[in-house]
Write a protein that holds these residues in place. Structure first.
Motif, PDB file in Angstrom:
ATOM      1  N   UNK A  29      63.312 -75.808 122.011  1.00 47.49           N
ATOM      2  CA  UNK A  29      62.245 -76.676 121.717  1.00 47.49           C
ATOM      3  C   UNK A  29      61.152 -75.641 121.909  1.00 47.49           C
ATOM      4  N   UNK A  30      60.659 -76.229 123.087  1.00 46.41           N
ATOM      5  CA  UNK A  30      59.426 -76.511 123.942  1.00 46.41           C
ATOM      6  C   UNK A  30      59.085 -74.702 123.518  1.00 46.41           C
ATOM      7  N   UNK A  31      60.069 -73.816 123.405  1.00 43.92           N
ATOM      8  CA  UNK A  31      60.097 -71.964 123.509  1.00 43.92           C
ATOM      9  C   UNK A  31      59.381 -72.243 121.397  1.00 43.92           C
ATOM     10  N   UNK A  32      59.848 -72.473 120.863  1.00 45.01           N
ATOM     11  CA  UNK A  32      59.997 -72.432 119.692  1.00 45.01           C
ATOM     12  C   UNK A  32      58.449 -73.043 119.107  1.00 45.01           C
ATOM     13  N   UNK A  33      58.532 -74.348 119.196  1.00 43.69           N
ATOM     14  CA  UNK A  33      57.064 -74.565 119.171  1.00 43.69           C
ATOM     15  C   UNK A  33      55.938 -74.254 119.918  1.00 43.69           C
ATOM     16  N   UNK A  34      55.618 -73.546 120.674  1.00 44.84           N
ATOM     17  CA  UNK A  34      54.642 -72.440 121.626  1.00 44.84           C
ATOM     18  C   UNK A  34      54.855 -71.514 121.077  1.00 44.84           C
ATOM     19  N   UNK A  40      50.896 -67.424 128.284  1.00 47.96           N
ATOM     20  CA  UNK A  40      52.926 -67.345 128.804  1.00 47.96           C
ATOM     21  C   UNK A  40      53.178 -68.164 129.616  1.00 47.96           C
ATOM     22  N   UNK A  41      52.407 -66.798 130.758  1.00 46.78           N
ATOM     23  CA  UNK A  41      52.146 -68.185 132.164  1.00 46.78           C
ATOM     24  C   UNK A  41      52.017 -69.772 132.341  1.00 46.78           C
ATOM     25  N   UNK A  42      51.067 -69.953 130.940  1.00 44.60           N
ATOM     26  CA  UNK A  42      51.060 -71.928 131.249  1.00 44.60           C
ATOM     27  C   UNK A  42      51.807 -72.377 130.339  1.00 44.60           C
ATOM     28  N   UNK A  43      52.523 -71.545 129.293  1.00 44.99           N
ATOM     29  CA  UNK A  43      53.960 -72.161 128.631  1.00 44.99           C
ATOM     30  C   UNK A  43      55.502 -72.704 129.676  1.00 44.99           C
ATOM     31  N   UNK A  46      54.070 -71.299 138.402  1.00 46.81           N
ATOM     32  CA  UNK A  46      53.402 -70.544 137.754  1.00 46.81           C
ATOM     33  C   UNK A  46      52.319 -70.878 137.207  1.00 46.81           C
ATOM     34  N   UNK A  47      51.566 -71.997 137.944  1.00 48.41           N
ATOM     35  CA  UNK A  47      50.405 -72.233 137.368  1.00 48.41           C
ATOM     36  C   UNK A  47      49.651 -70.955 138.570  1.00 48.41           C
ATOM     37  N   UNK A  48      49.435 -70.551 139.517  1.00 43.33           N
ATOM     38  CA  UNK A  48      49.791 -69.608 140.567  1.00 43.33           C
ATOM     39  C   UNK A  48      49.398 -68.145 139.829  1.00 43.33           C
ATOM     40  N   UNK A  49      51.260 -68.158 138.968  1.00 43.37           N
ATOM     41  CA  UNK A  49      51.100 -66.854 138.426  1.00 43.37           C
ATOM     42  C   UNK A  49      49.423 -66.599 137.076  1.00 43.37           C
TER      43      UNK A  49
END
Lengths: 470, 470
Positions: free
Chosen positions: A65-70, A325-328, A371-374
């Protein structure tokens, strides 16, 4: 077009419409963690297998869901980077679109609970097709009133080409969903494959393009430079304002999800207080101690992760698709935090499950931080375009920013290994960590200032030498 | 102060911190409707009395929470109208403040469930006192670094006077809470009175001031004009941006609350589907038909109320405190919508309860719409300052805006009386209304355009006459 604008009802800045859409989408993206967090473990060892299966299914639904919604959100950003002003009609169309997007998580739940029934797939495909059609109508409507469009397109000579290109990109997804829904009647496994392709379409098409350009030997730069929109290039800018609004929404929901549960479940029943605790409310509330601790701990962790995100994005000037993408990914892990905290106070202290719960929490916090670091590392690769001079390599706040971003990954990793070694104190160590990190953030500021103060004369001395040599 | 600014870590625009705070506060304000909406009616006639009592208590908790949270939010706005830039330290202090604000609803639940125990009052007072102390620390910190302050205060000569005045206003609330918590040990009913005074303090002090000025005979305007902040005057501007952000948060949460419940409760159990419906998922989902209808209906209603709000605030230039108050009332009713919709699909069709549920929904929608209209009326009283010329009395879009704002009150009133007359079709009428209103909004645009096109020659003719006379 000035007379045209006069004739219609006043056009409007789209700012607030987009903020509202971001709020809706961020809530929907995060909300599917609730069924996961509310899965109760019955305590029966025989049921453990089916419990784990159920949990895994629900986590998969949450992530999908997270993926599709983003993905839907990214499409929305792209659309409203082309259309910069709105009118009433577009606002209503957008609301219809939002209504369907908020319904997507339910179709996913159906798919996950009944993987062999085709109803879930059909509902999902129907939603996506209608969303695609509404977006196409929005594009056609906006191109028929060019004063609504981005200025670059407004002054461009080949508006028709833009319109054609954008419609082509938008309609790709509904057409694939049409195929998926047709195939679902024949061979439903294929439908899932098609849906997976739809989600990863941007990345697949981009890597195909890259492979082709490598094979044919000419560089990527030869794509017509005039096409600034809908390119799917990793450097394509995403509206920074909207990335921030979406992230704020996710952080705000996650921070408050636990107080929701507490307000609903943890107000003791007056009758029970009278009978079990002899009327002592304090004694009754002590039962819920771990829940309150978990709430304050989770609020502090989410709040501080937001704080790091906020500090980072203050110094980001342009957000690229890769950073988005990293933020997601980071946000998907942040969204998992309520699950971890439910687990932390679900199990009795000092049991093996409690240790596991604490370690899962550490892993989730670690990945959210990494992922924030990324994002920052991705920004550093193109720092002249994406970062403020202060935090670029060699900038004054470079070290401080790195320290801020590295704090949570380091601390959570440390806690993880510490709980492995001292497993009987795992819960205490975890709570100590949660309380310690805010202090660490305050100390960090001091430490980095002191460090910089000490380094400055040293750097100055180093700088003088080449000057003297010159 | 330029060198001072250099010495510290970079100061930051407070925009995103405020947006995040608005998101958190709007979630917390709305969330207490959930325990109300989830109250299940057992169907036992004997329990009906205690059920109604429980429902009333929970609704009172919801309204009180909404009120107290919006009071805290108004204080937050006032504070950050004085402090316009932030640094890391202020951001962390603000997060601590937010954590305590999100805990307030729980203390209210305790007070409502155990009105005779003092623990709820003590917890509430403790939270408010700590919030007040943190705000005082924020003020002292900000005045020690004047580059963080509003420019008007920065260039003012009597900064010390401002600081003193603001601290005095801020500390009033914690000091009264201290008294309330002391009195709770002696005579706890008095504590509730003191707390009520705290909430209505701005309005009380304002009306006292007004009475005094009337009694002494000189006008209100004589208060020192230099004091632009913390005046509690009904015309004192509230940041329009933050009013919009807070409203967006409430509308977004309310629109998605029902899909939350649907995703959690309305995915049928595979075993049940196999046994009860012979494996037919479609048949199983038909059971949930009313829930889906309720979801789409509630999303449409909330979305359109947001749309009206959005249209209105596009043409508002300055938000006064009075307009903010009406906005809060409107939002409190919007927050009640999930309750109404839960009720709508809770009861079987054609029962007396179903009629009541539909009528409660109509009343809630009516008041939400009427208070939106009230914002506009309040704005019209000072239209030169608060409204865009297009919608002022006599402006081109004046009639259109009135029509937009009046649509929901009129339609809900009509539905209410229609359901009284045709009580057996109440649910159908209500659903028809929900589906009809979006169409009405589209038609409204046409109707008003046609009306204006017809009126324009008439108005032109009327205008020519005075000109000819002149």
């Amino acid at each position: 077009t000035s007379s045209e604008r006069e004739g219609h009802s006043s056009t409007q800045s789209s700012h607030r419409l987009l903020a509202y859409s971001d709020a809706l989408i961020s809530i929907i993206a995060t909300v599917m963690i609730l069924p996961v967090a509310h899965t109760k473990f019955e305590g029966n060892e025989e049921l453990k297998q089916s419990f784990q299966l159920l949990l895994t299914t629900k986590i998969a639904v949450y992530l999908m869901t997270f993926l599709i919604v983003t993905v839907a959100w990214a499409a929305h950003i792209r659309l409203f980077q082309v259309i910069e002003r709105i009118d009433d009609c577009l606002a209503l169309l957008n609301l219809a679109c939002m209504m369907l997007i908020t319904f997507l998580p339910y179709t996913f739940s159906l798919m996950a609970t009944f993987p062999e029934k085709i109803l879930g797939i059909l509902l999902f495909c129907a939603c996506v097709m209608v969303i695609g059609l509404i977006q196409a109508v929005i594009v056609i409507y906006a191109f028929s009133r060019p004063f609504l469009l981005n200025e670059q397109i407004q002054i461009s000579e080949n508006q028709a080409y833009y319109k054609h290109h954008i419609l082509k990109v938008i309609m790709r997804v509904p057409i694939m969903c049409l195929f998926a829904s047709i195939f679902s009647f024949i061979f439903f496994q294929l439908s899932y494959v098609i849906l997976a392709i739809v989600i990863f379409l941007p990345y697949i098409s981009q890597s195909l393009k890259w492979c082709r350009s490598k094979a044919l030997g000419h560089s990527l730069e030869e794509t017509p430079d005039s096409m600034l929109f809908y390119t799917y290039h990793p450097n394509e800018p995403l509206s920074k304002e909207r990335v921030e609004a979406f992230s704020d929404g996710v952080y705000a929901i996650v921070a408050t999800l636990l107080i929701l549960d507490i307000c609903e479940d943890n107000v003791p029943d007056p009758v029970m207080v009278q009978q079990k605790f002899g009327g002592s409310l304090v004694a009754a509330l002590q039962e819920y101690g771990p829940e309150f601790l978990a709430y304050f701990g989770s609020f502090a962790t989410v709040g501080l992760l937001w704080f790091v995100h906020h500090s980072l994005f203050l110094h980001v000037t342009i957000t690229s698709r890769l950073m988005g993408l990293f933020n997601t990914f980071s946000l998907a892990f942040v969204g998992g935090l309520p699950l971890a905290y439910e687990l932390t106070h679900e199990f009795p202290r000092d049991s093996r499950n409690a240790l596991e719960a604490v370690q899962i929490s550490c892993v989730i916090i670690f990945f959210a931080g990494v992922f924030q670091l990324a994002i920052w590392v991705a920004a550093l690769f193109d720092e002249r375009r994406t970062l403020h001079p202060l935090v670029r390599y060699g900038g004054r706040d470079h070290a401080f920013m790195l320290a801020k971003l590295a704090l949570y990954p380091c601390v959570s990793l440390g806690t993880f290994f510490l709980t492995c070694a001292l497993s009987e104190f795992s819960t205490s160590i975890f709570h100590l960590m949660q309380l310690g990190v805010p202090v660490a953030f305050l100390l960090l500021r001091l430490l980095v200032s002191v460090g910089l103060a000490l380094l400055r004369p040293l750097l100055a001395a180093l700088r003088k030498q080449p000057e003297a040599a010159a």
